[in-house]
Write an enzyme that holds these catalytic residues in place. Structure first.
Site, PDB file in Angstrom:
ATOM      1  CG  ASN A 165      30.531  48.454  11.858  1.00 47.12           C
ATOM      2  OD1 ASN A 165      29.789  49.417  11.690  1.00 47.12           O
ATOM      3  ND2 ASN A 165      31.824  48.593  12.027  1.00 47.12           N
TER       4      ASN A 165
ATOM      5  CB  SER B 105      30.053  51.037   4.979  1.00 45.46           C
ATOM      6  OG  SER B 105      30.239  50.076   5.989  1.00 45.46           O
TER       7      SER B 105
ATOM      8  CG  ASN C 105      34.519  49.971  10.805  1.00 42.10           C
ATOM      9  OD1 ASN C 105      34.740  50.567  11.856  1.00 42.10           O
ATOM     10  ND2 ASN C 105      33.670  50.418   9.892  1.00 42.10           N
TER      11      ASN C 105
ATOM     12  CE  LYS D 185      32.381  52.403  13.738  1.00 41.84           C
ATOM     13  NZ  LYS D 185      33.340  52.725  12.714  1.00 41.84           N
TER      14      LYS D 185
END
Ligand code: NAD
Length: 306
Positions: free
Chosen positions: A189, A256, A103, A185
């Site tokens: 995030n 996360s 990521n 992405k």
């Protein structure tokens, strides 16, 4: 058969290692976490979640690997990438291909210090995984991978890699322009991760308030503006709608960064997500006050907690 190493055998490295090994590939996990290495060496890698399984898979420290690598799949956290790359030099040769599915943003700049561009493949994955304890990974849900070789000359290997991933059930697609997927992405995030970590909230809780909607919208807007400057076209409304609709499916989830910072008191990838936007924006004299504030607050929280 390709000699494959997975560099960083945490949650995602174990998922990929498990699925690729089950599909009869030759895979070795590389990690520095002694307890995890000892558990897998003595009892194998255990899988829980939608399936229960246990496989034998070699694992060692990167410095101990001896056989030359045909393919290295990078799966450290973003801030650990450079220290891992420094440990891989002795197994890389001019043919070794390296794929990055981490990521965040800015990884190509780091990888190309160690690997020729024609051997690098970049991508993004929406697979997930969670390590429950040393040697034990929980796998659930579906996912996919988008990837592309950095140079056109690497495309035929890229297509081979897609086939290899698909034979392992990893649902991969070759993309003629993978950067929008990588940035999209990062944007998702960047909108949710720091917000949930700072609020100590799950996704539902953030969206239980109109202030949550406002904040998420402002962060997405900054990512989209900076992406545009880098010639990457993202659709702010589409990403906003996606984040809101995802909240209806996985609203109980703690992203996360919450797991890293709040639950496990570990450093976060903030500098490669919101922090990367701040850095790139400076090149173009674009203001990104929301990303800047989120980055500062996460670092403050890291300093308080760690
Ligand atoms: P993780 O922390 O579980 O695993 C990283 C592993 O790398 C650790 O086991 C660590 O010991 C090892 N490592 C780090 N530096 C090392 C070094 N120098 N030498 C040897 N070993 C080293 O991380 P993860 O959750 O698997 O995430 C990996 C990447 O994938 C991140 O960029 C993350 O954002 C991304 N990602 C994670 C998920 C998920 O569900 N976990 C989903 C999609 C993407």
């Amino acid at each position: 058969m390709l000699n494959i190493y997975i560099a960083g055998a945490g949650s995602m490295g174990c998922r990929f290692g498990y699925q690729l090994t089950k599909a009869n590939n030759t895979v070795t996990l590389l990690d520095e976490w002694e307890e995890h290495i000892a558990a897998i060496q003595s009892k194998g890698l255990s899988v829980t979640g939608e399936q229960e399984d246990n496989i034998d898979i070699p694992i060692m420290k990167p410095e101990e690997a001896e056989q030359p690598a045909d393919l290295i799949i990078l799966f450290t956290k973003a801030m650990q990438l450079s220290s891992m790359l420094q440990k891989l030099d002795h197994i890389m040769n001019e043919e070794t291909k390296v794929v990055c599915l981490l990521n965040g943003l800015g990884h190509l700049e780091e990888i190309q210090k160690y690997v020729p561009r024609e051997n690098i493949l970049m991508g993004a994955t929406i697979w997930t995984a969670q390590l429950e304890s040393p040697g034990k990974v929980k796998l659930s849900g579906d996912g996919g991978i988008h990837l592309q070789s950095v140079e056109k000359s690497g495309e035929s290997f890229g297509q081979e890699l897609i086939q290899l991933f698909n034979e392992a059930g990893l649902n991969a697609e070759y993309d003629q322009d993978v950067w929008p997927s990588i940035w999209r992405k990062a944007c998702v995030n960047g909108a949710m991760n720091a917000t949930c970590a700072l609020m100590d909230a799950n996704i539902n809780e953030v969206f239980s308030s109109s202030h949550g909607f406002t904040l998420i919208k402002k962060i997405i807007k900054e990512f989209v503006q900076v992406a545009e400057k880098e010639q990457v076209h993202l659709d702010a409304d589409e990403i906003y709608d996606y984040v809101v609709s995802a909240s209806k499916k996985v609203g109980e989830h703690y992203p996360s960064m919450h797991q890293d910072l709040i639950q496990n008191k570990r450093l976060t990838e903030i500098d490669y997500i919101n922090g990367a936007i701040v850095k790139i924006a400076q090149k173009y004299d674009v203001e990104t006050p929301y990303c800047e504030m989120m980055t500062e607050l996460i670092h403050l929280k890291e300093d308080i907690l760690l």
